[in-house]
Motif scaffolding. Structure first.
Motif, PDB file in Angstrom:
ATOM      1  N   VAL A 106      18.420  40.145   1.184  1.00  0.00           N
ATOM      2  CA  VAL A 106      19.716  39.882   0.560  1.00  0.00           C
ATOM      3  C   VAL A 106      19.830  40.767  -0.682  1.00  0.00           C
ATOM      4  N   PRO A 107      20.909  41.547  -0.825  1.00  0.00           N
ATOM      5  CA  PRO A 107      21.003  42.489  -1.952  1.00  0.00           C
ATOM      6  C   PRO A 107      20.851  41.800  -3.308  1.00  0.00           C
ATOM      7  N   GLY A 108      20.038  42.409  -4.156  1.00  0.00           N
ATOM      8  CA  GLY A 108      19.903  41.952  -5.531  1.00  0.00           C
ATOM      9  C   GLY A 108      19.259  40.603  -5.703  1.00  0.00           C
ATOM     10  N   GLY A 109      18.571  40.121  -4.674  1.00  0.00           N
ATOM     11  CA  GLY A 109      18.006  38.782  -4.783  1.00  0.00           C
ATOM     12  C   GLY A 109      16.572  38.722  -4.331  1.00  0.00           C
ATOM     13  N   GLU A 110      16.088  37.500  -4.248  1.00  0.00           N
ATOM     14  CA  GLU A 110      14.712  37.256  -3.838  1.00  0.00           C
ATOM     15  C   GLU A 110      14.666  36.560  -2.482  1.00  0.00           C
ATOM     16  N   ARG A 111      15.781  36.585  -1.756  1.00  0.00           N
ATOM     17  CA  ARG A 111      15.843  35.901  -0.475  1.00  0.00           C
ATOM     18  C   ARG A 111      15.970  36.896   0.670  1.00  0.00           C
ATOM     19  N   VAL A 112      15.656  36.413   1.858  1.00  0.00           N
ATOM     20  CA  VAL A 112      15.715  37.227   3.075  1.00  0.00           C
ATOM     21  C   VAL A 112      16.440  36.430   4.150  1.00  0.00           C
ATOM     22  N   LEU A 113      17.309  37.103   4.897  1.00  0.00           N
ATOM     23  CA  LEU A 113      17.913  36.491   6.074  1.00  0.00           C
ATOM     24  C   LEU A 113      17.101  36.906   7.294  1.00  0.00           C
ATOM     25  N   VAL A 114      16.713  35.935   8.094  1.00  0.00           N
ATOM     26  CA  VAL A 114      15.993  36.190   9.335  1.00  0.00           C
ATOM     27  C   VAL A 114      16.965  35.931  10.482  1.00  0.00           C
ATOM     28  N   ILE A 115      17.315  36.991  11.219  1.00  0.00           N
ATOM     29  CA  ILE A 115      18.218  36.869  12.365  1.00  0.00           C
ATOM     30  C   ILE A 115      17.354  36.709  13.606  1.00  0.00           C
ATOM     31  N   THR A 116      17.363  35.524  14.188  1.00  0.00           N
ATOM     32  CA  THR A 116      16.522  35.221  15.339  1.00  0.00           C
ATOM     33  C   THR A 116      17.384  35.064  16.579  1.00  0.00           C
ATOM     34  N   CYS A 117      17.112  35.888  17.588  1.00  0.00           N
ATOM     35  CA  CYS A 117      17.783  35.783  18.889  1.00  0.00           C
ATOM     36  C   CYS A 117      16.755  35.320  19.914  1.00  0.00           C
ATOM     37  N   PHE A 118      17.168  34.485  20.855  1.00  0.00           N
ATOM     38  CA  PHE A 118      16.191  33.901  21.768  1.00  0.00           C
ATOM     39  C   PHE A 118      16.829  33.509  23.094  1.00  0.00           C
ATOM     40  N   SER A 119      15.978  33.433  24.133  1.00  0.00           N
ATOM     41  CA  SER A 119      16.426  32.977  25.447  1.00  0.00           C
ATOM     42  C   SER A 119      15.214  32.538  26.259  1.00  0.00           C
ATOM     43  N   PRO A 120      15.343  31.472  27.037  1.00  0.00           N
ATOM     44  CA  PRO A 120      14.255  31.075  27.942  1.00  0.00           C
ATOM     45  C   PRO A 120      14.249  31.856  29.249  1.00  0.00           C
ATOM     46  N   ASN A 121      15.208  32.768  29.447  1.00  0.00           N
ATOM     47  CA  ASN A 121      15.311  33.534  30.697  1.00  0.00           C
ATOM     48  C   ASN A 121      14.341  34.716  30.678  1.00  0.00           C
ATOM     49  N   ILE A 122      13.048  34.420  30.810  1.00  0.00           N
ATOM     50  CA  ILE A 122      12.002  35.449  30.698  1.00  0.00           C
ATOM     51  C   ILE A 122      12.209  36.606  31.684  1.00  0.00           C
ATOM     52  N   PRO A 123      12.604  36.381  32.957  1.00  0.00           N
ATOM     53  CA  PRO A 123      12.780  37.520  33.878  1.00  0.00           C
ATOM     54  C   PRO A 123      13.831  38.529  33.417  1.00  0.00           C
ATOM     55  N   LEU A 124      14.718  38.127  32.504  1.00  0.00           N
ATOM     56  CA  LEU A 124      15.762  39.032  32.012  1.00  0.00           C
ATOM     57  C   LEU A 124      15.383  39.645  30.668  1.00  0.00           C
ATOM     58  N   ALA A 125      14.086  39.699  30.360  1.00  0.00           N
ATOM     59  CA  ALA A 125      13.645  40.117  29.029  1.00  0.00           C
ATOM     60  C   ALA A 125      14.231  41.463  28.612  1.00  0.00           C
ATOM     61  N   GLU A 126      14.148  42.482  29.465  1.00  0.00           N
ATOM     62  CA  GLU A 126      14.577  43.819  29.057  1.00  0.00           C
ATOM     63  C   GLU A 126      16.077  43.881  28.746  1.00  0.00           C
ATOM     64  N   PRO A 127      16.970  43.411  29.639  1.00  0.00           N
ATOM     65  CA  PRO A 127      18.387  43.423  29.249  1.00  0.00           C
ATOM     66  C   PRO A 127      18.681  42.525  28.062  1.00  0.00           C
ATOM     67  N   LEU A 128      17.897  41.447  27.887  1.00  0.00           N
ATOM     68  CA  LEU A 128      18.110  40.581  26.731  1.00  0.00           C
ATOM     69  C   LEU A 128      17.741  41.289  25.430  1.00  0.00           C
ATOM     70  N   TYR A 129      16.670  42.097  25.436  1.00  0.00           N
ATOM     71  CA  TYR A 129      16.350  42.870  24.232  1.00  0.00           C
ATOM     72  C   TYR A 129      17.512  43.788  23.866  1.00  0.00           C
TER      73      TYR A 129
END
Length: 218
Positions: free
Chosen positions: A160-183
């Motif tokens: 985060v600009p000028g601060g001591e915090r961080v934003l963590v953007i987490t994307c997820f899916s249980p559809n493991i066979p679709l891993a590559e298109p999901l990335y």
């Protein structure tokens, strides 16, 4: 959307839904899908997917989530479930705020790596931010107390600009066979992230790419 005094925005595909973190939107979406699910096995899959989603939302809220969105879409080949959450967190005092430094810091903070977890650390560039750290791979993740699931994940660490915090953007899916298109999808969506109110051209371009991945990935 805001974190502290900073506003931010992120683009999601048209068939994704922004969720309130208390789960009311999930309940509405579940009811809608059940109305269009004539077969028992389909209804069972929908109910299981939304039970998992509710556990994830409850856990995320306790861990500092400030934004959540996702999709639960039934295609001819099955159910696609994917989500995105943004967490506002404070790194340890003296943490390295460089792109790779933050990714290493949060990787180490995750403690013991569960069996079945395989992640890669990289540096990416977000058009609206600049260089950021990212971890991507397959995680065995605890989605509720005592309940775990294998997920395709990306974690992107944005100071985060000028601060001591961080934003963590987490994307997820249980559809493991679709891993590559999901990335590809997760990268396209995360690339739309920017601070401030304006939507730069790069956001619109990445949004179009995200929608194309959704249409072709399932």
């Amino acid at each position: 959307m805001t974190t502290g005094s900073h506003r931010f925005g992120i683009g999601i595909p048209e068939n994704w839904t922004e969720y309130d973190l208390h789960g009311d939107t999930l309940a509405e979406r579940r009811a809608e899908m059940l109305r269009h699910a004539p077969r028992k096995e389909t209804r069972d899959a929908v109910n299981q997917a939304f039970r998992s989603a509710r556990r994830i939302m409850d856990g995320a809220r306790r861990r500092g989530a400030v934004y959540a969105a996702g999709t639960t879409t039934m295609y001819e080949d099955g159910l696609l479930m994917a989500g995105l959450m943004i967490f506002s967190v404070s790194p340890p005092a003296g943490a390295d705020f460089s792109a790779r430094g933050l990714a290493r810091e949060f990787s180490a903070a995750g403690g013991h790596r569960r069996e079945g977890t395989s992640r890669t650390l990289t540096t990416q560039t977000l058009p609206g931010v600049g260089p950021v750290g990212r971890m991507a791979g397959i995680e065995e993740t605890e989605i509720a107390d005592g309940v775990s699931s294998r997920l395709v994940v990306t974690h992107t660490f944005v100071p985060v600009p000028g601060g001591e915090r961080v934003l963590v953007i987490t994307c997820f899916s249980p559809n493991i066979p679709l891993a590559e298109p999901l990335y590809d999808l997760f990268d396209a969506i995360t690339s739309t992230f920017a601070f401030g109110d304006a939507e730069p051209k790069a956001q619109a371009e990445a949004q179009a790419e995200a929608e194309a991945v959704v249409e072709g990935g399932a």
